[in-house]
Write a protein that holds these residues in place. Structure first.
Motif, PDB file in Angstrom:
ATOM      1  N   THR A 233       1.002  -0.924  -0.210  1.00 35.08           N
ATOM      2  CA  THR A 233       0.140   0.389   0.006  1.00 35.08           C
ATOM      3  C   THR A 233       0.902   1.167  -0.103  1.00 35.08           C
ATOM      4  O   THR A 233       1.323   1.615   0.900  1.00 35.08           O
TER       5      THR A 233
ATOM      6  N   GLU B 271     -11.917  -2.106  -8.406  1.00 32.71           N
ATOM      7  CA  GLU B 271     -12.103  -1.402  -7.482  1.00 32.71           C
ATOM      8  C   GLU B 271     -11.961   0.139  -8.074  1.00 32.71           C
ATOM      9  O   GLU B 271     -13.040   1.111  -7.480  1.00 32.71           O
TER      10      GLU B 271
ATOM     11  N   ASP C 131     -15.444   2.379  -7.379  1.00 27.35           N
ATOM     12  CA  ASP C 131     -14.717   4.046  -6.929  1.00 27.35           C
ATOM     13  C   ASP C 131     -15.257   5.226  -8.178  1.00 27.35           C
ATOM     14  O   ASP C 131     -15.260   6.721  -7.397  1.00 27.35           O
TER      15      ASP C 131
ATOM     16  N   HIS D 243     -16.931   6.307  -0.425  1.00 30.18           N
ATOM     17  CA  HIS D 243     -15.966   5.020   0.014  1.00 30.18           C
ATOM     18  C   HIS D 243     -15.255   5.430   1.927  1.00 30.18           C
ATOM     19  O   HIS D 243     -14.872   4.064   2.226  1.00 30.18           O
ATOM     20  N   VAL D 244     -15.004   7.067   2.047  1.00 32.80           N
ATOM     21  CA  VAL D 244     -14.401   6.515   3.115  1.00 32.80           C
ATOM     22  C   VAL D 244     -15.558   6.283   4.357  1.00 32.80           C
ATOM     23  O   VAL D 244     -15.144   5.016   5.689  1.00 32.80           O
TER      24      VAL D 244
ATOM     25  N   ASP E 163     -18.019   3.946   3.562  1.00 37.50           N
ATOM     26  CA  ASP E 163     -18.139   2.702   3.810  1.00 37.50           C
ATOM     27  C   ASP E 163     -17.826   1.961   4.608  1.00 37.50           C
ATOM     28  O   ASP E 163     -17.866   0.920   5.290  1.00 37.50           O
ATOM     29  N   SER E 164     -16.508   2.101   4.048  1.00 37.74           N
ATOM     30  CA  SER E 164     -15.167   1.973   4.771  1.00 37.74           C
ATOM     31  C   SER E 164     -15.531   1.606   6.435  1.00 37.74           C
ATOM     32  O   SER E 164     -15.092   1.163   7.519  1.00 37.74           O
ATOM     33  N   LEU E 165     -15.751   3.165   7.176  1.00 41.69           N
ATOM     34  CA  LEU E 165     -15.940   3.429   8.425  1.00 41.69           C
ATOM     35  C   LEU E 165     -16.990   2.704   8.934  1.00 41.69           C
ATOM     36  O   LEU E 165     -16.740   1.988  10.353  1.00 41.69           O
TER      37      LEU E 165
ATOM     38  N   ALA F 213     -17.732  -0.415   7.771  1.00 35.61           N
ATOM     39  CA  ALA F 213     -17.211  -1.688   7.694  1.00 35.61           C
ATOM     40  C   ALA F 213     -16.376  -1.931   8.907  1.00 35.61           C
ATOM     41  O   ALA F 213     -16.526  -3.274   9.750  1.00 35.61           O
ATOM     42  N   ARG F 214     -16.547  -1.071   9.424  1.00 32.80           N
ATOM     43  CA  ARG F 214     -14.976  -1.314  10.434  1.00 32.80           C
ATOM     44  C   ARG F 214     -15.993  -1.579  11.886  1.00 32.80           C
ATOM     45  O   ARG F 214     -15.395  -2.296  13.146  1.00 32.80           O
TER      46      ARG F 214
ATOM     47  N   GLU G 259      -9.336   8.816   8.326  1.00 33.95           N
ATOM     48  CA  GLU G 259      -9.734   7.629   7.087  1.00 33.95           C
ATOM     49  C   GLU G 259      -9.514   8.444   5.919  1.00 33.95           C
ATOM     50  O   GLU G 259      -9.475   8.029   5.090  1.00 33.95           O
TER      51      GLU G 259
ATOM     52  N   GLU H 299      -7.579   8.174   2.911  1.00 35.32           N
ATOM     53  CA  GLU H 299      -7.594   8.048   1.128  1.00 35.32           C
ATOM     54  C   GLU H 299      -7.100   8.685   0.438  1.00 35.32           C
ATOM     55  O   GLU H 299      -6.630   8.667  -0.295  1.00 35.32           O
TER      56      GLU H 299
END
Length: 249
Positions: free
Chosen positions: A11, A34, A38, A156-157, A159-161, A163-164, A220, A224
């Motif tokens: 990464t 991806e 995105d 995206h940020v 949604d990632s949060l 999921a976390r 986050e 990103e």
């Protein structure tokens, strides 16, 4: 390399493009999926605003992403790097100009139809979403692309949060606070009591949970954006620019 990391690309900044160029075909194809998920809509809006019809925009984007995947194009832009959004819009603009001039463009697109990275997209829904957008007459293709880019990045940020939080067993807290986060991060009068009760929290605990969520969101978002610029010191300027896109009058 540890077993758990086998097949993964490190990464780094510009990680998506770097992974698309990975010698591991599975890593490269996943990265292209991806990118398509995105950033497809901002790129689609750019093409439509350039006067490209719906079905042509589909074909152009498919061909454009396929060329990136095959690593046959755009290497000349690598030395410039800079911001990923600028790289993509410039590369797509050049590709679209070539596509319009090429007598063989239909054949080029047909030859790429075996790729499945965009088969999961609902192109009808994408066009309907485009038609619902309230563009101004002076909105240029580049401005629309940048604004939609910012929207997709924020989505995206968030949604990632989400999921976390779900992994930590705090999905209900996130679901309750997500509208607050998307609305600017401020609780309206009486809102804390209405949200805290169903969660079994005190109002003070809810405010603390919101403060923690906002802190994680900022972290986050910073991470990103860092993946889309070449140098870390560019992040504050890029964040200010992207947020400023929503303050246009």
């Amino acid at each position: 390399m540890p077993a758990a990391d086998k097949g993964k690309f490190p990464t780094t900044h510009w990680t998506l493009i770097a992974r698309i160029k990975s010698p591991d075909a599975a890593v490269a194809e996943k990265a292209l999926e991806e990118l398509c998920t995105d950033y497809h809509f901002p790129l689609y809006c750019y093409l439509r605003r350039r006067g490209c019809a719906h079905h042509d925009a589909q074909d152009v984007l498919h061909d454009f992403l396929m060329l990136i995947f095959r690593r046959r194009s755009f290497e000349r832009l690598e030395e410039q790097k800079g911001r990923l959004r600028g790289w993509l819009s410039t590369a797509l603009g050049r590709h679209f100009a070539e596509w319009r001039q090429s007598e063989a463009r239909r054949e080029q697109t047909a030859a790429a139809d075996d790729a499945g990275f965009d088969r999961g997209l609902d192109f009808g829904a994408i066009e309907n979403r485009y038609q619902r957008e309230r563009f101004r007459e002076d909105d240029t293709p580049d401005r629309i692309f940048e604004r939609e880019w910012a929207v997709e990045l924020l989505r995206h940020v968030i949604d990632s949060l989400g999921a976390r939080y779900a992994e930590r067993g705090r999905g209900a807290v996130f679901a309750a606070l997500r509208p607050v986060l998307e609305g600017g991060g401020h609780l309206r009068e009486g809102q804390s009591q209405a949200l805290a009760g169903p969660l079994g929290l005190s109002e003070e605990a809810l405010r603390q949970a919101l403060a923690r969520l906002l802190r994680e969101f900022r972290e986050e978002l910073h991470t990103e954006v860092r993946l889309t610029v070449e140098h870390a010191e560019e992040v504050p300027e890029e964040l200010a620019h992207l947020m400023g896109l929503f303050r246009r009058t």
